[in-house]
Design an enzyme around this catalytic site. Structure first.
Site, PDB file in Angstrom:
ATOM      1  CB  THR A   1      -0.829  -0.248   1.265  1.00 26.96           C
ATOM      2  OG1 THR A   1      -1.800  -1.039   1.471  1.00 26.96           O
ATOM      3  CG2 THR A   1      -2.037   0.750   0.716  1.00 26.96           C
TER       4      THR A   1
ATOM      5  CB  ALA B   1      -3.118   4.648   2.502  1.00 25.64           C
TER       6      ALA B   1
ATOM      7  CD  GLU C   1       3.930  -8.632   7.631  1.00 19.71           C
ATOM      8  OE1 GLU C   1       4.686  -9.597   7.638  1.00 19.71           O
ATOM      9  OE2 GLU C   1       4.593  -7.120   7.525  1.00 19.71           O
TER      10      GLU C   1
END
Ligand code: FES
Ligand code: FES
Lengths: 330, 415, 159
Positions: free
Chosen positions: A91, A281, A286
C-alpha cells in the site's frame, strides 16, 4: 468453574524491507483507447486486497472510478518489479509509485487538453469522469478516449518510489531501520474453564492505525483475519515438532480457528495520515495480527492468575498451570 | 480533504471472479498433453544420501526423473543466502529436503515412482535445540557457524537503569513454530514458449524475484523466464521462498512440457517456511510511577535448516522487543541460528509477532507490582509524536498509539 | 472403469470413472468444474464442498461412483445465464467476505445449504453452518454477516 478476565496489549510495527535496503516499487500508468487507464505493476494480490486498494489510488488521482482502472499484475514480462507482497509494504510503497505514475499521466493529459482545446493555460481545468474540461466554460471539454485516439503510441508514464530507511550501526543498533511505523492495540475478554483449561474469547476490541483508510471494509477484513490467526497462534497451533519432524501435518491435527471460535470483534480504524504515504495511507496487513496474542495472554492471567510464558496455551498446558498454582496456594 | 474513491469500501475488483468460482489458481490450469511432477523428499533430518532411480525409471508412464545433476545452472536458491539446493546433491539438512522430481504421464504414476526410488541414508548427528546449535558442535552447513546473525542494540546504560528501577521483572518466554496454513496448497505449471521463453505459472508473493531465481538455476538470462502469478490462495509470508517453481522449469525445458505439480496438504507443510520459534529472555525495569527505565533482552530465533529471511526476521524481533515505549536504557542481543528443524522464514508480523508475547506480559507484571492498571502503564510509556525509539529514530508523525490504547480500553471498560 | 450418470448444475453427464476416482477429481479433472477446490483431501477444510441431493458434502471423501444418479450443485451452477449473481454471491461481494477466495466457492455453497433449510438463521446457526469450512484469511466475521444479508435478500424474494 468459569472465570472471566480482561487483557490489553499494544504494539508498533515497522513496515517495509527496512534497514537501508533499497525498497523500490515501480509502476506504469497507460491510457487505453477507451479512455480507461491501465496500471502495470508487479505487486501481487495474495488476498489482502492489493488490486483493489492500488486501483483506488490512481482512480482518485485521475478522477475515475475503480471500474475505469485496469490493474495488471500477473505477468513478469509486462510488469515492472514492485518488490514483494510482504513486509506490509505494498500500500505504501507501490501505492506511492502508482500515485506518482498516475499524477504524471494526469499532467500529460492536461497538457494535451490545453493544446487540443486551444487554451492559454491549464488554470481551471478539471479532470473528472473520463473528461477534462474548463470549469468556467464546461463546453471546453475533451474526453480521455478522444485524447487516446489522437496518440500514435499509447500514452504511458512510469514512476519509481523508494522508501527511506537508514541502516543501523552493527554495534549499537542506532539508525532508522523502518519507515513508516504502524500502531495498534487490542483488548479482549476471555472466559477460562478451570476444569478443562479451555479458553473462550467473549469479546474483543481491536484498534488499528492506518494512516488513512483507503478501503475501510477491506481493513476490517484484515483485522478480523489477523485476529483469527493470532488466536490460532497463542491458543491452538502446534506442529508437534519432534526431532525435526512435523507430526501435525494435516488440517485434522494442525488446528486453526473455525467460525465457531470467533468472538464478536469491535474494529476501530484510527486515522492519522502519514505525509510520505499515498493519501496518508500506511500498510496494515501484518500489524493487525500482533497485539491480539499478548492481549489474550494478559486476559488469561487476569482470569485465573497464571502467567503463560509458552505458547500455544493449549487446554492441557493451562490446566497444568492452574493446578500448579492451586498447589502453591494450598 | 474530501475524496471520491479513497476511503470508500468499493467492492473488491477480484471479487466477482472469486464468488463465481472463475478465479484461476494454479491448480486450476489444465493444458493439453501435460505431464505431472512429484517430489521425493528426505525423511531424515541430517544425512549423506545416495539415490537409485533405476527401478522407478522403469515404471511405465515415467518420463524422467530429475536430480541435482540435472540442474542446468546454479543448484541453489534462497531469498538472502543461496543456501537451499534446488535438489540436494549429497546431504540433507532437514526432513523434507527435495531430492528428486519425477515426471510422469499421470499423478498416480509419478507418486508410484517417487515411492520406488531407493534412498540410502548415512545419518549424521543432528541438532534441534537452537541453544545447543549455538555451540557449533554439529554444523548444519559445512564451513559456517550455526549462528548466522547477531543483532545488537546498545542504548544508555542498563546497569544504571535497573539500579534506579523500583520494580524489575525477568522471565523467559518461548514461542512456537507455526505454519501459514494458507488454504491453497502450492501448485504450478510450466511450459516453454516458441521463442524458448520458460513460463512458470505458480502462486507466489514476489514474481520478479522468482524470475531471477529460476533464471539463475536454469542458467539463462532473466528475460528468458516469465513468471505468471494467477490467483493466490493466501500467502502470509509462506510464498516468499521458492518451492516448486524451479523443479517445474527444469522439467518443462527437459521434456518440452507442460508439466504440472500440485502439493498435497502434507507436502505443503514440509515444503514452505515456518514462523521462527523464539526463546526470549527479558528483564524490564520501571520507576515508582511506572516509567520504564531499562530493558534487557536476549532472543534466540531458530531458523531451522535454511536462512530464508532469518536475518531480517531476527533484526525485526530485536528492534520490536522494546514494545512501543520510550525506554532510556536498552540492551538487546538477538541471534538467528541454524538447526536441523524445518526452515523458518517470513510469516505475518515477521519477528515482530513473537516478541510482544514477552514484552506485553512484562508490562502487565510491572503494573501489577506497582499497583497501577495495565492501561495506565501503557499510556505512561507509549510512543507519541516526537518520541525516540531505542534505535534512535524519531517518530515525527502519524503516531496515534495513545488513541488506539484508549479506544480499546474504553470499548472493554478497562481503566 | 465404471460408467455412471449424474446431474451437475442441472445438466446430465454420463462418464466413465475409475474405481478409485474421487468425486472431487471427477468434477475438476474430468468435467472442468474447477470452482471446486482441494485444500486438505481429508474432509477437514471444506474447500471441496458441493451440494449433493440437497446436502453439503466434501467431495474429497466421496468416490465418483457414489455419485451415480445424484444431483450435484457446484459454484458454477449459482450464477444465472444472464450474469445475475445468486443473492449469496452478491452478499459476499457487498460485505467483503472474500479475500484470497480459495474458500469462497465452498463457503457460498455451505451458506446455500444452510439457507435452503433454515431461511432465518441466527448468528450462532450461521457459524455452525459454515464451521466445516475453513477460511484462513477473513476471520469469518464478514462471511457470517454476508450470510445474514443473503438471508434477507432471499426472504424478500431474491434480489
Ligand atoms: S479438500 Fe475436501 S475437505 Fe478439504
Ligand atoms: S478468503 Fe482465503 S481462505 Fe477464505
Amino acid at each position: 468453574m468459569k472465570k472471566r478476565g480482561k487483557g490489553i496489549a499494544c504494539i508498533f510495527y515497522g513496515t517495509g524491507y527496512g534497514n537501508g535496503f533499497p525498497d523500490v516499487s515501480r509502476a506504469y500508468a497507460e491510457l487505453q483507447p477507451d479512455g480507461k487507464v491501465a496500471i502495470y505493476t508487479g505487486a501481487t494480490e495474495v488476498g489482502q486486497g492489493a488490486k483493489t486498494a492500488l486501483s483506488q489510488i490512481p482512480a482518485e488521482v485521475l478522477g475515475l472510478t475503480v471500474d475505469d482502472i485496469i490493474f495488471i499484475n500477473e505477468d513478469t514480462s509486462i510488469t515492472p518489479d514492485a518488490g514483494t507482497a510482504a513486509a506490509t509494504r505494498q500500500t505504501y510503497n507501490t501505492g506511492n509509485a502508482i500515485k506518482m505514475a498516475a499524477e504524471e499521466l494526469k499532467k500529460e493529459l492536461i497538457n494535451i487538453a490545453v493544446k487540443e482545446l486551444g487554451l492559454n493555460s491549464d488554470a481551471g481545468l478539471e479532470m473528472k469522469d473520463g473528461k477534462i474540461y474548463l470549469k468556467i466554460l464546461p463546453d471546453k471539454c475533451i474526453t480521455l478516449a478522444q485524447i487516446a485516439a489522437k496518440q500514435s503510441e499509447p500514452l504511458r508514464t512510469f514512476a519509481t518510489f523508494t522508501a527511506q530507511t537508514v541502516q543501523i550501526d552493527p554495534e549499537t543498533g542506532q539508525g532508522a531501520p523502518y519507515w513508516p511505523y504502524t500502531f495498534s492495540a487490542c483488548a479482549v475478554e476471555v472466559e477460562v474453564d478451570t476444569e478443562t483449561g479451555q479458553v473462550e474469547i467473549i469479546k474483543a476490541a481491536h484498534a488499528q492505525d492506518v494512516g488513512r483508510a483507503i478501503n475501510p471494509k477491506m481493513i476490517e477484513g484484515q483485522m478480523e483475519g489477523g485476529f483469527a490467526m493470532a488466536m490460532g497462534y497463542v491458543l491452538y497451533e502446534d506442529l508437534g515438532l519432534e526431532n525435526g519432524r512435523i507430526w501435525n501435518n494435516k488440517l485434522s491435527t494442525y488446528i486453526i480457528p473455525t467460525a465457531m471460535d470467533m468472538p464478536e470483534i469491535q474494529n476501530i480504524i484510527v486515522e492519522d495520515p502519514e505525509s510520505t504515504a499515498p493519501y496518508g495511507a500506511k500498510g496494515i496487513g501484518e500489524p493487525v495480527m500482533i497485539p491480539v496474542g499478548p492481549a489474550i495472554l494478559n486476559a488469561i492471567y487476569d482470569a485465573v492468575g497464571v502467567r503463560m510464558t509458552e505458547i500455544p496455551v493449549t487446554p492441557m498446558k493451562l490446566l497444568q498451570a492452574i493446578r500448579e498454582k492451586e498447589k502453591q496456594g494450598a | 480533504m474530501s475524496f471520491n474513491v479513497i476511503g470508500k469500501s468499493v467492492i473488491r475488483v477480484d471479487g466477482l471472479a472469486k464468488v463465481t468460482g472463475k478465479a484461476v489458481y494454479p491448480q486450476d490450469i489444465y493444458m493439453d498433453g501435460m505431464l505431472y511432477g512429484k517430489t521425493l523428499r528426505s525423511t531424515v533430518p541430517h544425512a549423506y544420501f545416495t539415490l537409485d532411480t533405476s527401478k522407478a525409471e522403469k515404471i511405465e508412464g515415467v518420463v524422467r526423473i530429475f536430480t541435482a545433476k540435472d540442474v542446468p545452472g546454479h543448484n541453489a536458491h534462497g531469498v538472502l543466502f543461496k543456501d537451499h539446493e534446488v535438489f540436494c546433491a549429497q546431504k540433507v539438512r532437514r526432513i523434507g529436503d527435495p531430492l528428486a522430481f519425477v515426471v510422469a504421464t499421470s499423478e498416480k504414476i509419478a507418486q508410484k515412482a517417487v515411492e520406488a526410488i531407493e534412498v540410502k541414508y548415512e545419518e549424521l548427528p543432528a541438532v534441534f535445540d537452537p541453544v545447543e546449535a549455538m555451540k557449533d558442535e554439529i554444523k548444519v552447513h559445512d564451513g559456517t557457524s550455526n549462528i548466522i546473525y547477531h543483532y545488537k542494540l546498545r542504548k544508555g546504560n542498563i546497569e544504571e537503569g535497573f539500579a534506579k528501577s523500583h520494580v524489575v521483572v525477568e522471565n523467559v518466554y518461548k514461542t512456537s513454530m507455526v505454519d501459514h496454513a494458507f488454504l491453497q496448497p502450492e501448485a504450478g505449471i510450466a511450459y516453454v514458449e516458441e521463442d524458448g521463453t520458460i513460463v512458470v505459472c505458480a502462486a507466489t508473493q514476489y514474481p520478479h524475484f522468482d524470475q531471477l531465481e529460476i533464471a539463475e538455476a536454469m542458467g539463462v538470462p532473466a528475460e528468458k523466464v516469465k513468471v505468471i502469478n494467477p490467483a493466490v490462495g493466501g500467502a502470509f509470508g509462506g510464498r516468499e521462498d521458492i518451492t516448486l517453481q524451479i523443479h517445474l522449469a527444469i522439467a518443462a525445458v527437459a521434456t518440452g512440457g507442460p508439466v504440472k505439480a500440485v502439493y498435497s496438504r502434507e507436502e505443503s507443510f514440509v515444503a514452505h517456511s515456518k514462523r521462527h520459534p523464539e526463546i526470549i529472555k527479558i528483564k524490564t525495569g520501571a520507576d515508582k510511577e511506572g516509567k520504564l527505565l531499562a530493558l534487557e533482552a536476549e532472543i534466540i530465533a531458530d531458523t531451522g535448516a535454511y536462512a530464508s529471511w532469518a536475518i531480517n526476521v531476527t533484526r525485526k524481533s530485536g528492534i520490536h522487543v522494546t514494545g512501543p515505549y520510550v525506554i532510556p536504557n536498552v540492551k538487546v542481543d538477538a541471534y538467528a541460528v541454524y538447526t536441523n528443524n524445518p526452515f523458518c522464514g517470513a510469516m505475518r508480523g515477521f519477528g515482530a509477532t513473537q516478541v510482544p508475547i514477552a514484552t506485553e506480559q512484562q508490562m502487565d507484571m510491572l503494573a501489577e507490582k506497582l499497583g497501577i492498571s495495565p492501561v495506565e502503564i501503557r499510556l505512561k510509556n507509549a510512543f507519541t509524536k516526537g518520541s525516540e525509539t531505542a534505535n534512535g529514530q524519531i517518530l515525527t508523525e502519524s503516531v496515534p498509539l495513545i488513541t488506539c490504547i484508549k479506544k480499546v480500553a474504553d470499548a472493554l471498560e478497562m481503566a | 472403469m465404471k460408467k455412471i450418470s449424474l446431474t451437475v448444475n442441472g445438466k446430465l453427464y454420463q462418464v466413465e470413472v475409475e474405481e478409485d476416482m474421487r468425486l472431487l477429481d471427477l468434477l475438476r479433472d474430468k468435467l472442468g468444474f474447477t470452482g471446486v477446490k482441494e485444500g486438505c483431501s481429508e474432509g477437514e477444510c471444506g474447500a471441496c464442498s458441493v451440494i449433493m441431493d440437497g446436502k453439503l458434502v466434501t467431495s474429497c471423501l466421496i468416490m465418483a461412483f457414489q455419485a451415480e444418479g445424484k444431483e450435484i450443485i457446484t459454484i458454477e451452477g449459482l450464477q444465472k445465464e444472464d450474469g445475475t449473481l445468486h443473492p449469496i454471491q452478491q452478499a459476499f461481494l457487498e460485505e467483503g467476505a472474500v479475500q484470497c477466495g480459495f474458500c469462497t466457492p465452498a463457503m457460498v455453497l455451505a451458506a446455500k445449504a444452510l439457507l435452503d433449510k433454515n431461511p432465518h438463521p441466527t448468528d450462532e446457526e450461521i457459524k455452525e453452518g459454515i464451521s466445516g469450512n475453513l477460511c484462513r484469511c477473513t476471520g469469518y466475521a464478514k462471511i457470517v454477516s454476508s450470510v445474514k444479508k443473503a438471508a434477507e435478500y432471499l426472504n424478500k424474494g431474491g434480489k
